[in-house]
Enzyme design. Structure first.
Site, short mmCIF file in Angstrom:
data_model
loop_
_atom_site.label_atom_id
_atom_site.label_comp_id
_atom_site.label_asym_id
_atom_site.label_seq_id
_atom_site.Cartn_x
_atom_site.Cartn_y
_atom_site.Cartn_z
N CYS A 69 0.71 -1.36 0.04
CA CYS A 69 -0.08 -0.16 0.13
C CYS A 69 0.83 1.38 -0.18
O CYS A 69 0.49 2.18 -0.70
CB CYS A 69 -0.95 0.02 1.18
SG CYS A 69 -0.30 0.26 2.98
N HIS A 107 -2.35 1.47 7.08
CA HIS A 107 -2.64 1.14 5.86
C HIS A 107 -2.65 2.71 5.14
O HIS A 107 -3.36 3.54 5.78
CB HIS A 107 -3.81 0.54 5.76
CG HIS A 107 -4.35 0.30 4.30
ND1 HIS A 107 -3.65 -0.43 3.27
CD2 HIS A 107 -5.60 0.66 3.39
CE1 HIS A 107 -4.21 -0.23 1.90
NE2 HIS A 107 -5.53 0.38 2.27
N ASP A 122 -7.83 3.66 -3.54
CA ASP A 122 -7.09 2.82 -2.78
C ASP A 122 -6.65 1.50 -3.85
O ASP A 122 -7.34 0.88 -4.09
CB ASP A 122 -7.68 2.15 -1.52
CG ASP A 122 -6.64 1.25 -0.71
OD1 ASP A 122 -5.64 1.00 -1.11
OD2 ASP A 122 -7.28 0.78 0.22
#
Length: 266
Positions: A69, A107, A122
């Protein structure tokens, strides 16, 4: 190596004119997840995960690798900002493993403001990652080609969930507090070096396909709709090139079969 928007477009097979509008945002979001795999191989190789955009660009675009991420959403942010989007960084607490206590913010995700509407973007959450930007609206089911998502309220936070059969599976919770590069440096170091981190011990890969298929690799388990177990390192090494499109030959970011065999089958 400095960020190059056209090279990024080539990497994700984006064609046409890019404008700071919803159509461009959604096209880039989908194409990114279909071209650049989520993967944590460098963590398993005990390599430093660098988050400066030059390093991220060189690894994910020039070297043909993937990332997780912090890298994926860093690259997406750079591309969107070059096009003219207004982008902010957010941090989320991952709930998919149903932790018994409140987890830390580990995250990275993005908030896009477009024509007074805010969107959640995302491209770095593994098998459950978004393939479309979602409107930042609570209690509305938002349909995508890879699943139905919903944002609800939990305390003062947003909770993102995905529909699994007749139930809603919580993925992560977040608020709108801006996150800074230093926040991600700390979290990145934690998840990539802490001995109890899931990333530290397990091979995880994911790539979306334009036909609606999701490819995943979790340790020995490969799934492209027909799950199977792979116990041979050489077969798995070739599979990640053939199925996930991963390049392994870059002089800096590549890795040999011998290196991969030592870490890929725990």
């Amino acid at each position: 190596m400095a960020f190059d928007l056209q090279a990024y477009f080539t990497r994700i097979a984006f064609r046409g004119e890019a404008k700071p509008n919803l159509e461009t945002l959604q096209r880039i979001h989908l194409l990114h997840t279909c071209a650049i795999p989520f993967e944590n191989i460098d963590v398993l190789l005990r390599r430093e995960i660098r988050l400066d955009i030059d390093a991220v660009f060189e690894k994910l675009v020039v070297a043909g690798r993937g990332g997780y991420c912090y890298e994926q959403n860093s690259l997406l942010r750079a591309a969107l900002e070059h096009i003219g989007f207004v982008v902010e960084d957010l941090g989320a607490r991952v709930l998919i493993s149903q932790p018994t206590e409140m987890p830390p913010r580990t995250h990275r995700l993005l908030l896009i403001t477009l024509n007074q509407q805010r969107y959640l973007a995302d491209v770095g959450f593994g098998g459950k990652t978004l393939t479309s930007a979602l409107r930042l609206e609570r209690d509305v089911v938002q349909n995508t080609d890879f699943g139905d998502y919903r944002l609800t309220q939990i305390d003062d936070d947003y909770l993102l969930s995905i529909q699994q059969q007749d139930e809603w599976l919580p993925l992560y919770r977040f608020d709108l507090q801006p996150q800074y590069a230093s926040d991600f440096e700390v979290a990145n170091h934690y998840v990539s070096t802490w001995p109890q981190s899931h990333f530290y011990h397990h091979l995880m890969m994911c790539l979306k396909k334009a036909d609606g298929t999701t490819l995943t690799q979790n340790d020995r388990q490969f799934n492209d709709g027909q799950p199977r177990t792979i116990d041979d390192a050489a077969e798995l090494y070739q599979l990640l090139q053939d199925k996930f499109g991963l390049s392994v030959n870059d002089p800096h970011y590549g890795f040999s079969l011998a290196e991969f065999a030592a870490i890929c089958l725990p």
